[in-house]
Design a protein around this motif. Structure first.
Motif, short mmCIF file in Angstrom:
data_model
loop_
_atom_site.label_atom_id
_atom_site.label_comp_id
_atom_site.label_asym_id
_atom_site.label_seq_id
_atom_site.Cartn_x
_atom_site.Cartn_y
_atom_site.Cartn_z
N MET A 1 0.84 -1.19 0.00
CA MET A 1 0.00 0.00 0.00
C MET A 1 0.88 1.25 0.00
N ARG A 2 0.62 2.14 -0.91
CA ARG A 2 1.38 3.39 -0.99
C ARG A 2 0.47 4.53 -0.58
N ARG A 3 0.93 5.35 0.36
CA ARG A 3 0.17 6.50 0.83
C ARG A 3 1.00 7.76 0.70
N LEU A 4 0.32 8.85 0.34
CA LEU A 4 0.94 10.16 0.34
C LEU A 4 0.12 11.06 1.23
N TRP A 5 0.79 11.60 2.24
CA TRP A 5 0.12 12.51 3.17
C TRP A 5 0.36 13.95 2.71
N GLY A 6 -0.74 14.72 2.62
CA GLY A 6 -0.58 16.13 2.30
C GLY A 6 -1.75 16.69 1.49
N ARG A 7 -1.92 17.99 1.60
CA ARG A 7 -3.00 18.70 0.91
C ARG A 7 -2.49 19.23 -0.44
N LEU A 8 -3.38 19.30 -1.41
CA LEU A 8 -2.97 19.71 -2.75
C LEU A 8 -2.70 21.21 -2.89
N THR A 9 -3.03 22.00 -1.88
CA THR A 9 -2.68 23.42 -1.94
C THR A 9 -1.22 23.65 -1.57
N SER A 10 -0.53 22.62 -1.12
CA SER A 10 0.90 22.72 -0.81
C SER A 10 1.71 22.50 -2.08
N VAL A 11 2.59 23.43 -2.39
CA VAL A 11 3.42 23.28 -3.59
C VAL A 11 4.30 22.04 -3.50
N ASN A 12 4.70 21.68 -2.30
CA ASN A 12 5.55 20.50 -2.14
C ASN A 12 4.76 19.20 -2.33
N ALA A 23 4.94 8.66 -12.83
CA ALA A 23 5.55 7.34 -12.69
C ALA A 23 4.55 6.21 -12.88
N GLY A 24 3.26 6.56 -12.93
CA GLY A 24 2.22 5.55 -13.12
C GLY A 24 1.99 4.68 -11.90
N LEU A 25 2.23 5.24 -10.72
CA LEU A 25 2.11 4.48 -9.48
C LEU A 25 0.78 4.75 -8.79
N ALA A 26 0.13 3.69 -8.36
CA ALA A 26 -1.11 3.83 -7.60
C ALA A 26 -0.80 4.26 -6.17
N TYR A 27 -1.62 5.13 -5.63
CA TYR A 27 -1.41 5.60 -4.26
C TYR A 27 -2.71 6.17 -3.70
N GLU A 28 -2.76 6.24 -2.39
CA GLU A 28 -3.85 6.89 -1.70
C GLU A 28 -3.31 8.20 -1.12
#
Length: 203
Positions: A1-12, A23-28
């Motif tokens: 399971m791949r997770r990315l923590w963060g809000r889309l208003t953050s440039v980072n 990269a074509g990677l699935a993530y939550e």
């Protein structure tokens, strides 16, 4: 399971989202930071002691710092692989670092004063815009007669600088129109991977 923590208003976070999609990677993606909170929770601090976003989790592997995430994706994805030529590879590293140390810091005060301050400091805004114009001029000169930041292929330098340019070009302020920068930005912003990353209003 791949997770990315963060809000889309953050440039980072935008950089990490764009990289994952290219990269074509699935993530939550899990909302965190800003109004979403989470970043001061003990469980999150165990992942990222800085209390910042983004943070990437991959089956027990944890990585924070957006440009480190981009480098990790480049090392593990053919779509974002760094150039084999050591000089071109070094130039990719150079421009990724320049985004973090020069371009984005130059516009930080203007961004925060224009979007986050109830009583914007016009002197801070003016000084920040002046610094940002100097950085934009450097990037514009570099992009003259180039389709991408380094070499003939899209890569992580385009992602890092593309997210910074997205913020710069959407600040509610007057700026010098720079044709090479604008053409490059329009080209890369049309990529499918950019749609998810840059879809939220700047703010």
């Amino acid at each position: 399971m791949r997770r990315l923590w963060g809000r889309l208003t953050s440039v980072n976070v935008q950089k990490a989202v764009w990289g994952l999609d290219e990269a074509g990677l699935a993530y939550e993606r899990i909302e965190a930071g800003g109004a979403h909170g989470v970043v001061n929770d003990p469980a999150y601090r165990a992942l990222n002691p800085n209390g910042l976003v983004p943070t990437l989790e991959e089956d027990g592997f944890v990585l924070w710092e957006s440009n480190a995430i981009l480098r990790h994706l480049a090392a593990n994805s053919p779509a974002l692989a760094l150039p084999q030529d050591p000089h071109r590879r070094a130039h990719v590293e150079q421009w990724v670092d320049w985004q973090a140390t020069s371009f984005t810091p130059a516009m930080r005060d203007a961004f925060w004063q224009l979007f986050r301050s109830a009583d914007p400091d016009r002197n801070l805004i003016a000084a920040s815009l002046t610094k940002s114009e100097a950085m934009a001029a450097i990037l514009d000169r570099h992009l003259t007669d180039r389709d991408y930041v380094v070499g003939d292929c899209f890569g992580i330098a385009d992602i890092a600088l593309g997210c910074a340019a997205h913020r710069w070009l959407n600040l509610p302020a007057e700026r010098v129109e720079r044709s090479a920068l604008r053409c490059w930005y329009d080209r890369i912003a049309a990529r499918p991977g950019a749609a998810q990353a840059l879809g939220e209003p700047v703010g």
